[in-house]
Design a protein around this motif. Structure first.
Motif, PDB file in Angstrom:
ATOM      1  N   UNK A  86       0.779  -1.183  -0.147  1.00 45.81           N
ATOM      2  CA  UNK A  86      -0.096   0.116   0.176  1.00 45.81           C
ATOM      3  C   UNK A  86       0.781   1.267   0.147  1.00 45.81           C
ATOM      4  N   UNK A  87       1.795   1.370   0.701  1.00 42.83           N
ATOM      5  CA  UNK A  87       2.697   2.389   0.809  1.00 42.83           C
ATOM      6  C   UNK A  87       3.447   2.820  -0.364  1.00 42.83           C
ATOM      7  N   UNK A  88       4.051   1.583  -1.036  1.00 38.71           N
ATOM      8  CA  UNK A  88       4.734   1.663  -2.169  1.00 38.71           C
ATOM      9  C   UNK A  88       4.084   2.201  -3.327  1.00 38.71           C
ATOM     10  N   UNK A  89       2.828   1.666  -3.443  1.00 41.23           N
ATOM     11  CA  UNK A  89       1.836   1.883  -4.493  1.00 41.23           C
ATOM     12  C   UNK A  89       1.298   3.436  -4.357  1.00 41.23           C
ATOM     13  N   UNK A  90       1.035   3.864  -2.948  1.00 38.02           N
ATOM     14  CA  UNK A  90       0.916   5.222  -3.080  1.00 38.02           C
ATOM     15  C   UNK A  90       2.041   6.260  -3.462  1.00 38.02           C
ATOM     16  N   UNK A  91       3.198   5.962  -3.041  1.00 33.10           N
ATOM     17  CA  UNK A  91       4.419   6.508  -3.483  1.00 33.10           C
ATOM     18  C   UNK A  91       4.407   6.703  -5.129  1.00 33.10           C
ATOM     19  N   UNK A  92       4.167   5.377  -5.617  1.00 34.84           N
ATOM     20  CA  UNK A  92       4.411   5.281  -7.182  1.00 34.84           C
ATOM     21  C   UNK A  92       3.353   6.065  -7.987  1.00 34.84           C
ATOM     22  N   UNK A  93       1.959   5.817  -7.364  1.00 37.20           N
ATOM     23  CA  UNK A  93       0.848   6.538  -7.873  1.00 37.20           C
ATOM     24  C   UNK A  93       0.971   8.123  -7.997  1.00 37.20           C
TER      25      UNK A  93
END
Length: 674
Positions: free
Chosen positions: A641-648
């Motif tokens: 969740x955290x990495x996807x938030x940063x990526x998006x």
């Protein structure tokens, strides 16, 4: 006929058509170049006058202009006769053309522009025929329904005598004059009787005077008063006064006055046709209408359609306009047909679209404009006083790039518009730019490059501003990424066309937001040929010239900057954290670029390698990220969740709303198929 250029041919063809059209007619002379329209109208007028003279020599008119007898004869005919205008008169071969110019811009400050049209007609008629004749006609030739009935029932071929008490008015006038002369003679010979006032002699003479001079004298006094009134207060003065009066122009009485005046002018033309035994055509040239407001444009077009059209009206109206401007103005006016072309076609009976200038004509016009702006020897006095002169450099740029006919290396001749205003802007921009550039640089760039840059800025200001903004953004991005790439600048040998191609899709996405800017740009295909083939300008040249560019509005680039989100980018240049990428930057990425950019997010080494592999396996380039479905991208990468938030946030956070993955339907649905 010997034609020196193509405009001579167009003017001759249209003038021949105008000598044969049946009035009333409205001719649409369509061109975007005011100077060319003016030149064509002048040539049309010259050709039509020559044709009129040729016919006049073959079929002489009944009266010679300028003679004293002609003046007296016209005056007496107006007073004592009604003209009988027959259809057979239309077959007369000799024609007199009256040319009247109506500059709509001169009356744009009035409440009703169409009333200014009638004022122009009144003033022109007074100038051509004389104010005295017009006033006499208005006083003596009041044609109402009863008079029309008399004229229609009369068997006279051309002239119908006015009558009073069943006697011709001219006969009563002659008898009155003879009796008056006789009475005066008797008084002179016999002497005026004296004595008792009640004497028979005085009574007899008084009775004779009243009987002889009473009724004719009353008529003469009335005629003199009306004539004096018309001489002092012309009809155009009355219209002008009523037009400027508060709330007066909205009244029906004002329109009625205008209609009456137009009818008087038409009747006057008919009278002169019968008197001179030749047809008279009024050629009304309407110019600068496309500079007026939509409401006034519609009013003038309605006036042409209503006041200057009808049976036996001798008007040929030439509507010299830019149809694109007129159509847009008409369509923006609520009370008019929404289809401007249909509205215009209902009025125009002969459309004539002036073809574009050929290359030789453009070059000839450009040369004349250059010579005209350099014809005063004192023009260089300011530079001589300062001890500097750049006339040689300016002349070199203009001569080598635009005027010279040798070779096709520059190809500037294909990019010159036929509008003389456009040409003047280029000439003036060259003069200013060369002066500024030469005063700050020891050596000037090649003349061809200077001319190319000025034409580019003049012809495609929106697209050039976009390129400059993209270059600026790329330079800022290079400064941000220098810690990762080791380079803090971009390749200045890169072509401007390549810069535009890389951002073309982003440019297309925002076209609705910059619609007004795109409308001032020239042909997009010519823009591609200009930068891709004829003039291979680079980023280095753009950075060199932009400091001396005076013919490019900086507000366009400023607006593009705000739309593109560059302001936020500049404010965050020195931040160490990876910031959201612009959609235009993401669009240019391939799979390797996405992987390289993702390293800036500083995920764990193990996860980074895993995500890179998934990106390559699924071909997730920049276009797939922007136009793919938000949840599908997340499922493919399988991030926490955290990495996807940063990526998006980094890759998708500033995506334009029209392609936002959070918006259902719209462009995402069309492109992604969901």
């Amino acid at each position: 006929f010997h034609f020196t250029d193509t405009d001579d041919i167009y003017a001759y063809g249209l003038s021949v058509a105008l000598t044969k059209v049946v009035p009333p007619s409205t001719v649409g002379l369509y061109s975007s170049c005011p100077s060319r329209i003016k030149n064509l109208l002048s040539k049309i007028e010259t050709n039509m006058k020559k044709e009129s003279e040729r016919r006049e020599n073959t079929f002489p008119p009944a009266q010679k202009k300028g003679s004293l007898w002609n003046f007296v004869s016209t005056l007496l005919t107006m007073i004592f006769y009604w003209p009988k205008w027959l259809d057979s008169g239309k077959k007369r071969r000799n024609v007199r053309y009256l040319f009247i110019q109506f500059n709509a811009w001169h009356f744009t400050g009035t409440d009703k522009l169409w009333a200014g049209l009638v004022i122009t007609l009144c003033e022109s008629f007074q100038s051509i025929f004389g104010g005295f004749f017009i006033s006499v006609f208005r006083t003596s030739q009041h044609i109402d329904e009863s008079v029309r009935k008399i004229i229609k029932e009369s068997r006279e071929p051309e002239w119908i005598a006015k009558k009073m008490c069943c006697f011709p008015l001219w006969l009563l006038a002659i008898v009155s004059v003879l009796l008056a002369i006789g009475l005066i003679t008797v008084v002179i010979i016999v002497g005026f009787p004296t004595g008792d006032s009640s004497g028979d002699g005085i009574t007899v003479i008084e009775s004779m005077a009243i009987a002889t001079l009473g009724l004719p004298a009353a008529g003469a006094v009335r005629f003199t008063i009306l004539l004096s009134k018309n001489l002092m207060f012309n009809q155009d003065f009355k219209i002008q006064r009523q037009m400027d009066a508060p709330k007066m122009s909205a009244q029906l009485g004002f329109m009625n006055e205008v209609r009456k005046e137009v009818e008087i002018l038409i009747n006057f033309i008919r009278f002169m046709e019968v008197y001179e035994r030749r047809n008279i055509r009024v050629v009304l040239e309407i110019t600068n209408l496309d500079r007026c407001t939509p409401e006034k444009i519609a009013g003038v077009l309605d006036a042409i359609n209503i006041l200057l059209s009808g049976e036996n009206i001798p008007f040929i109206s030439i509507l010299a306009i830019d149809p694109r401007v007129i159509v847009k103005s008409v369509e923006s006016f609520e009370s008019v047909d929404k289809n401007g072309y249909k509205f215009l076609n209902r009025i125009v009976t002969l459309p004539f679209t002036v073809p574009e200038m050929d290359i030789s004509s453009k070059r000839r016009v450009f040369r004349k404009l250059v010579e005209r702006q350099s014809e005063f020897p004192e023009d260089g006095q300011l530079e001589e006083n300062q001890g500097i002169s750049y006339e040689a450099e300016r002349s070199k740029v203009l001569e080598e790039s635009f005027i010279s006919e040798e070779g096709d290396e520059g190809n500037f001749k294909y990019y010159l518009m036929e509008n003389s205003i456009h040409m003047r802007r280029i000439i003036n921009s060259v003069r200013v730019s060369i002066t500024i550039m030469a005063s700050q640089r020891e050596e000037l760039p090649p003349a061809r490059e200077i001319a190319a840059w000025i034409v580019l800025a003049n012809q495609w200001p929106c697209r050039l501003s976009w390129i400059l903004q993209c270059i600026e953004d790329d330079e800022q991005r290079a400064e941000i990424d220098k810690d990762f790439t080791g380079e803090d600048s971009i390749d200045e040998t890169k072509l401007l066309w390549d810069v535009f191609c890389e951002s073309m899709l982003e440019f297309h996405l925002i076209k609705d937001q910059i619609k007004n800017f795109l409308e001032i740009d020239g042909d997009p295909e010519l823009f591609e040929i200009f930068l891709k083939k004829d003039f291979l300008l680079t980023i280095q040249q753009a950075n060199c010239f932009k400091a001396f560019t005076v013919n490019l509005d900086p507000s366009i680039k400023k607006e593009l900057e705000l739309i593109r989100g560059s302001k936020n980018l500049k404010d965050t240049i020195k931040l160490e954290k990876a910031m959201p990428l612009k959609s235009g930057f993401v669009l240019k990425m391939n799979e390797d670029d996405v992987c390289k950019e993702m390293e800036k997010l500083k995920f764990s080494e193990r996860n980074t390698e895993k995500y890179m592999q998934r990106i390559k396996e699924n071909n997730l380039d920049g276009r797939a990220l922007l136009f793919g479905h938000y949840h599908e991208i997340k499922n493919v990468l399988q991030m926490s969740m955290g990495e996807w938030t940063a990526f998006s946030i980094h890759f998708l956070g500033i995506k334009p709303q029209v392609v936002s993955p959070f918006v259902t339907g719209g462009l995402v649905t069309c492109v992604g198929g969901r």
